[in-house]
Structure formats: C-alpha cells, structure tokens
Design an enzyme around this catalytic site. Structure first.
Site, PDB file in Angstrom:
ATOM      1  N   GLU A   1       0.831  -1.200   0.000  1.00 55.38           N
ATOM      2  CA  GLU A   1       0.000   0.000   0.000  1.00 55.38           C
ATOM      3  C   GLU A   1       0.867   1.252   0.000  1.00 55.38           C
ATOM      4  O   GLU A   1       0.582   2.230  -0.711  1.00 55.38           O
ATOM      5  CB  GLU A   1      -0.915   0.000   1.226  1.00 55.38           C
ATOM      6  CG  GLU A   1      -2.058  -0.984   1.180  1.00 55.38           C
ATOM      7  CD  GLU A   1      -2.868  -0.967   2.464  1.00 55.38           C
ATOM      8  OE1 GLU A   1      -4.101  -0.806   2.374  1.00 55.38           O
ATOM      9  OE2 GLU A   1      -2.287  -1.081   3.565  1.00 55.38           O
ATOM     10  N   GLU A   2       1.903   1.241   0.811  1.00 52.11           N
ATOM     11  CA  GLU A   2       2.790   2.401   0.885  1.00 52.11           C
ATOM     12  C   GLU A   2       3.389   2.721  -0.481  1.00 52.11           C
ATOM     13  O   GLU A   2       3.443   3.882  -0.898  1.00 52.11           O
ATOM     14  CB  GLU A   2       3.895   2.137   1.908  1.00 52.11           C
ATOM     15  CG  GLU A   2       4.737   3.361   2.234  1.00 52.11           C
ATOM     16  CD  GLU A   2       5.726   3.103   3.349  1.00 52.11           C
ATOM     17  OE1 GLU A   2       6.477   4.042   3.677  1.00 52.11           O
ATOM     18  OE2 GLU A   2       5.763   1.975   3.902  1.00 52.11           O
TER      19      GLU A   2
END
Length: 469
Positions: A173-174
């Site tokens: 996600e990052e």
C-alpha cells in the site's frame, strides 16, 4: 401627391422597424454578455479539508490537504496547505510509555485546529497510517502494536475532527499510494477534452512516473512495466483511474530503509564494542553490497533477495529520504551524472570529521555522522539493488515537493479513502472559463458589428449603392 404620402409612410415604418430591430440587437448582446459572465464566473470558495498523519519509523508528520468541493474528482486540485512534524521519535518507540502518546500528538493536532476553520472541523476526516516501524513491532508482538494503536486512536478521537481510524498500512500500500501521489500531482492521470466535444482524448499518451520511496525502516519501488508480465503475483496491482487501466509493479523491502540498513551493516561489521568510521567510500560501498543477496533468482530478473523486478521503464520520482539525503549532499541536480555523483560522494566521505563538523555547524552530529553511509547506501541500492545504470540515472528525479505538496504516500492514501479518484474519467466542459468568456465576447462583438452594418444598409442604402455602381 399620393405617391409622396405613401413614400413618407414607408419611410416612417421602416425607420421604426429598424429602430426596434437595432434596440433588440443591443439588448440581445448585453444579455449574451451578462449570461456568459455571470453563469461562468468562478463560484465562491467552497472547500474541504483532510488530515493524514504519517506515523513513520523515525518520526510522525501531520499533513493538511485542501480542495474545492465542486472539483474533488479532478486531478491535481488537492493541495497541501500545512505540514507539522511531531517532536519526538516514531510511535513504535512509545511501546513502554503509551501514556505519553497524547501529549506527543498535541502540538500538531492543535495546529490543525488553527489552520482549518472551526465551522469545518466536524466534517474534516483524519487518518493515521503507520508504516514499517509499526510493521516491525507487530512482527515482534501483535499485542504491543495493538496497544500503541489503541492509545493513538483514543487520543485522536478527543479532537473535534471526523477521526476515521489508525491502522498499519502494508508495504505494498505504501508503494502504491506513493505512486498515486506523484502521478496525481504531476497530472499524469489527466486527459484533455476536445473543443465542442465531450469525448476526452489522451495527450502524447503520457507515461506515468515510477515511484522510489526510502524511509527509515523500508524502501519501496513502484512503476508500470512496459510490455512485461509481472511474474510474481504478490507484486502486481491493477488500478482503473480516470478511465484508464494500469498494471503496476510494486515491492516494499522491509528492513532496507536507511536506518535499518545501517543497523544491518553494523551487525555484520561489529567486532568490538566501538566502531570507528574511516571515511573510505569504497570500503563502505563493498560492505553495503553484502546486504544484498544476489546469489539466487527464481524469476527472469530479480532485484535482490530473490525478489522479482521487471526491467526499469520510464522516469522515476525519488522522494522521502532519497531526496533529503541527496539534497543535503547537493546531489539532486538532474545535470549531475551518476559518475559525478559517485565521485562527489567519495570526496564527502574522505573529508576529516572535524572539518565536516565545522562546515555543517548547524546540523546535529548524530545526523551528520550518517550522511556518508546514507549517500553511499542510496547509490548502492539504486545501482546494484534496483539495477539503474549510468544511462538510466538521468531518468531519476529527486523530488521533495510537487506544486507545494510533499511527495509521499499520504496524499494518495487520502485520495483513495475519500473516493476522490474515480474509475472513469469525469465529464468536463470542453472550454476553460477564460476561453469561454473570450469567445462569448468575440461573437457578441461580431453580432453587434453585423447589426450596425445592417442598420446602415437599410437606413442609408445610397452610400453602399454608390460604391457598387
């Protein structure tokens, strides 16, 4: 006599009719201008705000974003209005003193109260995303990680904002949110619209930027490979943004952020209780390369540690610690070749410690002492880890901010959670406000000119008949 009388009547009627037509034309022009200017003038500012806290491994930062409510699905309209760096370490360091978390967050949350109008406090969403520091804590003890997040949530819930929760985001996600952020801010998702048509078309088939993120505990590489199958399903993401599909490669290397990489290196090098740096770039570089295991690769191509990495494609934005370290070392210029960067790093590392302390008197010694390692590590990671070359180095752009907004994952995170990135391209007006008003004025003047000429033709035709004769 009768003919004269009839002629006078015709003249009288013609003059009245022409006068009415002329007056009507003038009224029509005025109305046309009034409608164009009033219906298309900019509306009074109707804005929304959002808050994202980036709970990183070494520190926490609060970002406040602002956007016009009526354009929230347009690309590039969200911009950062405030950044507040929380004093102290990352939240994972509070595991044995969770009662101090509330005080730790106070200054920046109070700053948010001041920046955002009070009337909008209750409708302003607040998100907290924790990254690699908390991922490592959760691997060590899920119970301790949950305890920290629980206290964080209770603390943030005490403020008058619309708190939406605190969570540990994945490395994938990052990487993905960082990729979304820089391409959103660079306008890479936007499409232009043809005049007199509501069908959008893409300009130059513009490619997206890849994203290179470096934190204290992890590093992420994310980009869209060209004509390349992503052989590892865990590294593949599919997005449909503004009417276009993107097949994205991303991977997060946990423990390969600059701080954790330093700890790994020290653990390998330690032979006694004190380690003394000698300022030798080449030895440091060779020692760092031992962190990258390239002895095996189960795919057609790998980065290191057996992780699949497609051939690099296009331009890359390198942000967070990539930018801050290279900015300090004055190595962010795109005109500086990779060979020159390496040469400058060698010179910096070779400088005597006392000389460096004198040259950078305003920098804390703890940070100053790590720049030789951090710069060398960045070069090693990009060249040997990700396989950039001297030629492809020029496609790396070290980015701090884009149009006043920090490059990083937080904006992409908020855009996703607030549903401000639609799957399909929103319909937009074919013309901009300024172009529309210009055309309205132009055509109105043309209409007015034609009306005047028409009046002259009918009122005094003799002038025109003389020219024609």
């Amino acid at each position: 006599m009768e003919d004269t009388k009839e002629s006078n009547v015709k003249t009288f009627c013609s003059k009245n009719i022409l006068a009415i037509l002329g007056f009507s034309s003038i009224i029509a022009v005025i109305a046309l201008l009034a409608v164009g200017l009033t219906q298309n003038k900019a509306l009074p500012e109707n804005v929304k705000y959002g808050i994202v806290l980036d709970a990183g491994s070494s520190h926490t930062s609060l970002y406040i974003y602002k956007w016009p409510a009526e354009k929230e699905n347009d690309t590039g309209v969200v911009h950062q209005v405030e950044e507040c760096r929380v004093k102290g370490p990352g939240i994972s360091k509070f595991v044995q003193k969770v009662n101090e978390i509330g005080i730790y967050l106070t200054d920046c949350m109070e700053r948010a109260r001041e920046v955002i109008p009070r009337s909008q406090h209750q409708e302003t969403p607040v998100y907290l995303g924790a990254t690699a520091g908390m991922r490592l804590l959760r691997m060590e003890s899920e119970e301790l990680a949950d305890r920290v997040l629980d206290v964080v949530e209770r603390s943030l819930s005490n403020y008058p904002f619309d708190f939406q929760g605190a969570r540990i985001i994945t490395g994938q996600e990052e990487g993905a949110y960082g990729w979304i952020t820089i391409n959103y801010l660079l306008g890479k998702f936007s499409q232009k619209t043809r005049w007199f048509s509501i069908v959008p078309y893409e300009t130059n088939n513009q490619e997206t930027f890849g994203a290179l993120d470096l934190g204290g505990a992890s590093t992420q590489v994310t980009f869209v490979p060209q004509n390349q199958t992503i052989e590892s399903p865990d590294n593949a993401l599919q997005f449909r943004l503004y009417g276009k599909d993107y097949n994205v490669y991303t991977h997060s290397f946990l423990c390969y952020g600059k701080d954790q990489a330093l700890w790994q290196k020290l653990a390998k090098d330690i032979q006694q209780f004190e380690i003394q740096g000698i300022g030798n770039y080449q030895q440091c570089h060779q020692s760092i390369l031992e962190l990258f295991n390239t002895s095996y690769c189960p795919y057609s191509q790998c980065a290191f540690n057996g992780i699949f990495l497609p051939p690099l494609q296009g331009d890359f934005g390198a942000f967070s610690a990539f930018y801050f370290v290279m900015k300090f070392l004055n190595l962010t210029s795109e005109k500086v070749s990779q060979e020159k960067v390496t040469e400058m790093m060698k010179k910096f590392c070779a400088q005597p410690w006392e000389e460096i302390k004198t040259s950078y008197a305003g920098v804390k010694e703890k940070y100053l002492s790590e720049y030789c390692f951090s710069g060398t590590y960045i070069l090693s990671l990009l060249l040997q880890g990700y396989h950039f070359t001297a030629d492809s180095w020029e496609h790396i752009h070290f980015i701090g901010k884009i149009q006043g907004s920090d490059a990083g994952w937080t904006l992409g995170y908020m855009l996703n959670l607030t549903n401000m990135i639609p799957a399909e391209q929103p319909l937009s007006t074919p013309l901009s406000h300024s172009t529309y008003v210009f055309l309205m004025v132009l055509f109105s003047l043309v209409l007015f000119t034609v009306a005047i000429i028409g009046l002259l033709i009918f009122h005094k035709p003799s002038y025109f008949w003389k020219d024609m004769v």
